[in-house]
Design an enzyme around this catalytic site. Structure first.
Site: not given
Ligand code: UDP
Ligand code: MG
Length: 138
Positions: A9, A49, A112, A115, A126
């Site tokens: 990212k 997303y 974070n 992905h 994806e």
């Molecule tokens: N994210 C965020 N706030 C939150 C949860 C998620 O900004 O409270 C963002 C973060 O970058 C995350 C992405 O949205 O990686 C997708 O969320 P997901 O729950 O799918 O997490 P991941 O699969 O990436 O662990």
């Molecule tokens: Mg996810």
């Protein structure tokens, strides 16, 4: 062979962490099958997303993921999805296990660093957003 889409990212590209993140995933036994650096446009970000479209963090997430270049990768291997999720660590770096990418590098729950697909079926969808079949070497 199971495949997973990995995105490095904008926060991680900015901080010169591309090599370190790819290295950690390769060290887990996964094989790099496709690789491209790109700037995600709004449409691609909203598709990638889409599952989060109703979440309060969606707008900020789309704005962040389109804010600078990312690196898109396809990795393959046995249980690739689960293995890579393990190497990545929990979404929130405050909850990520020691030794994971997010524990080491993530700035916060949004920025974070990485992905990874969450299931083999979503991985297929994806991957198709970023790569054609002939760009995937495996
Ligand atoms: N994210 C965020 N706030 C939150 C949860 C998620 O900004 O409270 C963002 C973060 O970058 C995350 C992405 O949205 O990686 C997708 O969320 P997901 O729950 O799918 O997490 P991941 O699969 O990436 O662990
Ligand atoms: Mg996810």
């Amino acid at each position: 062979m199971e495949k997973s889409l990995v995105l490095i990212k904008p926060d991680a590209v900015e901080r010169n962490l591309i090599g370190k993140i790819i290295g950690r995933i390769e060290d887990s036994g996964m094989k790099l099958l496709a690789l491209r650096m790109l700037l995600m446009g709004r449409k691609l970000a909203e598709k990638h997303y889409a599952v989060h479209a109703d979440k309060p963090f969606f707008k900020g997430l789309v704005s962040y993921i389109t804010s600078g270049p990312i690196v898109a990768c396809v990795f393959g291997g046995e249980n690739a999805v689960e293995v890579i999720r393990g190497v990545m660590g929990a979404t929130d770096p405050a909850k990520a296990a020691p030794g994971t990418i997010r524990k080491a590098f993530a700035e916060n729950i949004e920025r974070n660093s990485v992905h990874g697909s969450d299931a083999p079926e979503t991985a297929k969808e994806e991957i198709a957003l970023f790569f054609s079949d002939k760009e995937i070497f495996g």
